[in-house]
Each structure stands twice: as C-alpha cells, then as structure tokens.
Design a protein around this motif. Structure first.
Motif, PDB file in Angstrom:
ATOM      1  N   MET A   1      -5.563 -44.121 -22.409  1.00  0.00           N
ATOM      2  CA  MET A   1      -5.033 -43.421 -23.588  1.00  0.00           C
ATOM      3  C   MET A   1      -6.015 -42.324 -24.016  1.00  0.00           C
ATOM      4  N   ALA A   2      -5.447 -41.186 -24.312  1.00  0.00           N
ATOM      5  CA  ALA A   2      -6.322 -40.065 -24.710  1.00  0.00           C
ATOM      6  C   ALA A   2      -7.066 -40.414 -25.990  1.00  0.00           C
ATOM      7  N   LYS A   3      -8.337 -40.044 -26.022  1.00  0.00           N
ATOM      8  CA  LYS A   3      -9.151 -40.334 -27.199  1.00  0.00           C
ATOM      9  C   LYS A   3      -9.356 -39.079 -28.030  1.00  0.00           C
ATOM     10  N   HIS A   4      -8.452 -38.121 -27.849  1.00  0.00           N
ATOM     11  CA  HIS A   4      -8.550 -36.913 -28.666  1.00  0.00           C
ATOM     12  C   HIS A   4      -7.143 -36.476 -29.054  1.00  0.00           C
ATOM     13  N   THR A   5      -7.086 -35.578 -30.038  1.00  0.00           N
ATOM     14  CA  THR A   5      -5.801 -35.101 -30.527  1.00  0.00           C
ATOM     15  C   THR A   5      -5.655 -33.612 -30.228  1.00  0.00           C
ATOM     16  N   LEU A   6      -6.477 -33.131 -29.296  1.00  0.00           N
ATOM     17  CA  LEU A   6      -6.504 -31.686 -29.029  1.00  0.00           C
ATOM     18  C   LEU A   6      -5.414 -31.299 -28.036  1.00  0.00           C
ATOM     19  N   PRO A   7      -4.662 -30.259 -28.365  1.00  0.00           N
ATOM     20  CA  PRO A   7      -3.603 -29.826 -27.432  1.00  0.00           C
ATOM     21  C   PRO A   7      -4.156 -29.060 -26.241  1.00  0.00           C
ATOM     22  N   MET A   8      -3.269 -28.682 -25.327  1.00  0.00           N
ATOM     23  CA  MET A   8      -3.650 -27.862 -24.181  1.00  0.00           C
ATOM     24  C   MET A   8      -4.085 -26.489 -24.719  1.00  0.00           C
ATOM     25  N   PRO A   9      -5.282 -26.034 -24.370  1.00  0.00           N
ATOM     26  CA  PRO A   9      -5.734 -24.747 -24.918  1.00  0.00           C
ATOM     27  C   PRO A   9      -5.094 -23.533 -24.221  1.00  0.00           C
ATOM     28  N   ASN A  10      -5.056 -22.408 -24.933  1.00  0.00           N
ATOM     29  CA  ASN A  10      -4.623 -21.134 -24.362  1.00  0.00           C
ATOM     30  C   ASN A  10      -5.859 -20.412 -23.819  1.00  0.00           C
ATOM     31  N   GLY A  11      -5.698 -19.669 -22.742  1.00  0.00           N
ATOM     32  CA  GLY A  11      -6.832 -18.903 -22.228  1.00  0.00           C
ATOM     33  C   GLY A  11      -6.804 -18.783 -20.725  1.00  0.00           C
ATOM     34  N   TRP A  12      -7.915 -18.265 -20.181  1.00  0.00           N
ATOM     35  CA  TRP A  12      -8.080 -18.123 -18.729  1.00  0.00           C
ATOM     36  C   TRP A  12      -8.731 -19.378 -18.174  1.00  0.00           C
ATOM     37  N   PHE A  13      -8.182 -19.911 -17.114  1.00  0.00           N
ATOM     38  CA  PHE A  13      -8.719 -21.125 -16.504  1.00  0.00           C
ATOM     39  C   PHE A  13      -8.755 -20.940 -14.988  1.00  0.00           C
ATOM     40  N   MET A  14      -9.873 -21.360 -14.413  1.00  0.00           N
ATOM     41  CA  MET A  14     -10.046 -21.173 -12.965  1.00  0.00           C
ATOM     42  C   MET A  14      -9.203 -22.196 -12.192  1.00  0.00           C
ATOM     43  N   VAL A  15      -8.508 -21.716 -11.157  1.00  0.00           N
ATOM     44  CA  VAL A  15      -7.715 -22.636 -10.332  1.00  0.00           C
ATOM     45  C   VAL A  15      -8.185 -22.718  -8.885  1.00  0.00           C
ATOM     46  N   ALA A  16      -9.014 -21.763  -8.449  1.00  0.00           N
ATOM     47  CA  ALA A  16      -9.525 -21.806  -7.066  1.00  0.00           C
ATOM     48  C   ALA A  16     -10.630 -20.772  -6.902  1.00  0.00           C
ATOM     49  N   PHE A  17     -11.434 -20.954  -5.863  1.00  0.00           N
ATOM     50  CA  PHE A  17     -12.333 -19.888  -5.432  1.00  0.00           C
ATOM     51  C   PHE A  17     -11.516 -18.971  -4.516  1.00  0.00           C
ATOM     52  N   SER A  18     -11.817 -17.668  -4.553  1.00  0.00           N
ATOM     53  CA  SER A  18     -11.074 -16.706  -3.725  1.00  0.00           C
ATOM     54  C   SER A  18     -11.068 -17.128  -2.257  1.00  0.00           C
ATOM     55  N   GLY A  19     -12.247 -17.575  -1.786  1.00  0.00           N
ATOM     56  CA  GLY A  19     -12.394 -17.921  -0.376  1.00  0.00           C
ATOM     57  C   GLY A  19     -11.558 -19.121   0.049  1.00  0.00           C
ATOM     58  N   ASP A  20     -11.038 -19.870  -0.913  1.00  0.00           N
ATOM     59  CA  ASP A  20     -10.245 -21.057  -0.574  1.00  0.00           C
ATOM     60  C   ASP A  20      -8.764 -20.740  -0.372  1.00  0.00           C
ATOM     61  N   ASP A 121       3.643 -18.591 -24.071  1.00  0.00           N
ATOM     62  CA  ASP A 121       3.789 -17.485 -23.112  1.00  0.00           C
ATOM     63  C   ASP A 121       3.380 -16.135 -23.674  1.00  0.00           C
ATOM     64  N   LYS A 122       2.397 -16.120 -24.566  1.00  0.00           N
ATOM     65  CA  LYS A 122       1.915 -14.828 -25.077  1.00  0.00           C
ATOM     66  C   LYS A 122       0.965 -14.197 -24.061  1.00  0.00           C
ATOM     67  N   ALA A 123       0.850 -12.865 -24.131  1.00  0.00           N
ATOM     68  CA  ALA A 123       0.032 -12.118 -23.163  1.00  0.00           C
ATOM     69  C   ALA A 123      -1.462 -12.377 -23.385  1.00  0.00           C
ATOM     70  N   PRO A 124      -2.290 -12.176 -22.338  1.00  0.00           N
ATOM     71  CA  PRO A 124      -3.737 -12.378 -22.474  1.00  0.00           C
ATOM     72  C   PRO A 124      -4.328 -11.564 -23.621  1.00  0.00           C
ATOM     73  N   PHE A 125      -5.215 -12.185 -24.387  1.00  0.00           N
ATOM     74  CA  PHE A 125      -5.850 -11.462 -25.490  1.00  0.00           C
ATOM     75  C   PHE A 125      -7.368 -11.353 -25.305  1.00  0.00           C
ATOM     76  N   TYR A 126      -7.878 -11.779 -24.153  1.00  0.00           N
ATOM     77  CA  TYR A 126      -9.272 -11.494 -23.795  1.00  0.00           C
ATOM     78  C   TYR A 126      -9.366 -11.497 -22.278  1.00  0.00           C
ATOM     79  N   GLN A 127     -10.498 -11.172 -21.729  1.00  0.00           N
ATOM     80  CA  GLN A 127     -10.658 -11.123 -20.274  1.00  0.00           C
ATOM     81  C   GLN A 127     -11.825 -11.980 -19.826  1.00  0.00           C
ATOM     82  N   VAL A 128     -11.780 -12.417 -18.575  1.00  0.00           N
ATOM     83  CA  VAL A 128     -12.950 -13.054 -17.959  1.00  0.00           C
ATOM     84  C   VAL A 128     -13.890 -11.903 -17.585  1.00  0.00           C
ATOM     85  N   PRO A 129     -15.170 -11.951 -17.960  1.00  0.00           N
ATOM     86  CA  PRO A 129     -16.052 -10.815 -17.679  1.00  0.00           C
ATOM     87  C   PRO A 129     -16.371 -10.684 -16.192  1.00  0.00           C
ATOM     88  N   LYS A 130     -16.530  -9.447 -15.760  1.00  0.00           N
ATOM     89  CA  LYS A 130     -16.953  -9.211 -14.382  1.00  0.00           C
ATOM     90  C   LYS A 130     -18.470  -9.375 -14.322  1.00  0.00           C
TER      91      LYS A 130
END
Ligand code: FES
Ligand SMILES: [Fe+2]
Length: 317
Positions: A1-20, A121-130
């Motif tokens: 059982m989840a021990k927090h009440t925090l929802p799924m956050p909005n933002g940029w999330f990594m799903v893979a390395f490019s090389g993969d 489904d709102k558009a990105p409001f910040y960027q991952v820095p290069k």
C-alpha cells in the motif's frame, strides 16, 4: 500500500538512454503508471506512444516493428507515426478521421530520452537543460551509469537534498559547514559543503556538492575537487509508489585517456552507490507526513514542498 498521498507529477522524465534505442528499434517501458512504446524511426527521430494500439489494443512494443518514422502494429499492421497519427492501414483505403493514439512530447538531450508527462495534457512549461560538457572532447565520451528501482515517490527522493540532519544520522557526515537552497521558478539549487571526519577509508574528506533540480524528475550535480564530474539523477515514476532512479556521470579527462577516467568513474560510482543505498530502507519504509513537526535546524522542508506543488494538477498537502 502506498505510504504517500502524492499524485503523479507533471514534468520531464527520463525513459531511456539514447544509445539503448537504435534506429529501427522499439522498446517497451513502464513509466508514469503507463506501458509505453519508445521507438526510433529510420530518420533518427524518437517517438513515445501509449504501448496499446488504438485499434484493438495489441502491445506495439511486443512484436511491433519500425517502418520509416512509424511503428507497425503486430496485430493488423496499422502504422502510427511519432505524433501518434495513423498513417497506414494496409487493408483499407480510408484511414478513419481522428485515428490517433496517445503520444508524448519527447526531448532527446545529453544522450538521454525524456518524455513530458502532464495529467491534463498541458504543453511543457520548462526544459531539461543541455549539458555543454556532454560530447565535449575534454570529458568522458559517455555516461557511466547506475540504476535502481524502489518503492517511493520522486518528491520524497528529491527532498533528501535539503534534509540536512539526515546527512549526519544516515550518511555519517559531519554537520554541513555551509548549506544553501534557492527555489527559483521551475528549478531549485542547493549547495552543501560537508565532509566526513572519517570516510570509508578512515580518511577525512571535504566535499562540495552543487545541485540543480529541474522539476521532480531531473537533478544535475556538479562536484568540483580533484576529479571534476557532472552527474544526472533521473527519477521516473514507474507506478504511483514505485520508481526508477538512474544516476549517470561524466568526468573531465585532464589529459588522461577516456578509458582510464571511465574506469575511475565506475569505481567512484560503486562508492557513491553505497551512500545512496543508506537512504533506501528509510525511503522504502517511511510514510509521507503531510503535516510534519519540524524544528529550527531542519532543512527548508516546507519551502521545498511549496515549490514542488507547481508540478501537480491535483491539490497536495
Ligand atoms: S490492434 Fe493494432 S492494428 Fe489492430
Ligand atoms: Fe540521503
């Protein structure tokens, strides 16, 4: 059982390395409570789609294949492009209007693939820095990585950086001599000067960490000392109470060979991993106190949590 009440956050999330994800390759990834199909088209463009075909629900990442810049479903061969639009049905001249499947905005930066998740489904409001040093000849050629999965929520992991007293209790560090945090729009910076009277080698050690967090999924930490390194901490929810935590690091070569420095970074990562693991039993067993009792010398917990609120569509305590 989840021990927090925090929802799924909005933002940029990594799903893979490019090389993969090579050209023409498709990979199933579980992230943000969803099954996703991550693929790279023949042009090199990356698409991330809901894994389940909008036609009759086959999993595109299991038996699907890439054709041009689209994915061909293994069930009836409908093809979906990187924007989630149906571009071909081999046994029908007409594509139903509005034949679309859910696609995610993608940002491929620093040799890593990020998706934008937003509950409304709102558009990105910040960027991952290069990171300018990534790909620079003076730095190691690719990430040395370390990854874990654990039961927690990204906000809980990020809170660790400004929770000063735990550095002494959990990590056996001295009281940080200098600590600072600045909450600034979508990012927060933190600086810690700390040290060990006795580290794992029985030696005294001083360290300065400078972190930059962009949203709840991305942290950049710079170490400046004998070895200069830049590391990325990518935290991606898998499900509401399980997450992927990936640390990756590059280092400045200072005239040494790439292999030598990569080797040193690997050894360093092994040591750092021991420190990160000290937090695991706490993270995996704690509960999220919505109204914690705090004392004067605690870190800026409430300020951090006020900052974090901007990454949720739902109200949070
Ligand atoms: S289920 Fe994908 S084409 Fe039919
Ligand atoms: Fe910690």
């Amino acid at each position: 059982m989840a021990k927090h009440t925090l929802p799924m956050p909005n933002g940029w999330f990594m799903v893979a390395f490019s090389g993969d994800v090579a050209r023409g390759q498709i990979k199933g990834v579980r992230a943000m409570g969803k099954d996703l199909a991550v693929f790279r088209g023949e042009s090199g463009a990356v698409g991330v789609l809901d894994a389940y075909c909008a036609h009759l629900g086959a999993n595109l990442a299991v038996g699907g294949c890439v054709e041009a810049d689209s994915v061909k479903c293994p069930f009836h061969a409908w093809r979906w492009d990187t924007a989630g639009k149906c571009v071909d049905i081999p046994y029908s001249d007409r594509i139903p209007p509005g034949a679309r499947t859910k696609s995610y905005p993608v940002d491929e930066v620093n040799g890593q693939i990020y998706i934008w998740h937003h509950s409304e489904d709102k558009a990105p409001f910040y960027q991952v820095p290069k990171i300018e040093q990534y790909g620079d000849d003076d730095w190691t050629s690719d990430w040395v990585r370390y990854d874990w999965t654990l039961n927690s929520h990204p906000q809980e992991i990020m809170e660790n950086a400004i929770d000063w007293p735990h550095f002494m209790q959990v990590h056996k560090m001295d009281q940080p001599s200098n600590r600072k945090s600045i909450f600034d729009g979508y990012m927060f910076h933190w600086i810690i000067d700390a040290g060990f009277s006795q580290n794992q080698y029985g030696e005294s050690e001083a360290l300065r960490l400078h972190g930059e967090n962009y949203g709840l999924g991305f942290n950049l930490t710079r170490y400046n000392g004998a070895q200069q390194t830049i590391s990325v901490g990518a935290i991606t929810p898998i499900d509401s109470d399980r997450l992927s935590f990936i640390n990756s690091v590059i280092g400045k070569k200072n005239g040494r060979s790439n292999e030598q420095v990569m080797g040193e970074l690997r050894a360093q990562m092994e040591e750092q991993a021991k420190v990160v693991l000290q937090d695991f039993p706490i993270w995996e067993n704690k509960m999220y106190r919505e109204r914690p009792i705090l004392c004067a010398n605690d870190g800026p917990i409430l300020e951090y949590r006020r900052w974090a609120k901007q990454f949720y569509s739902e109200p949070v305590a």
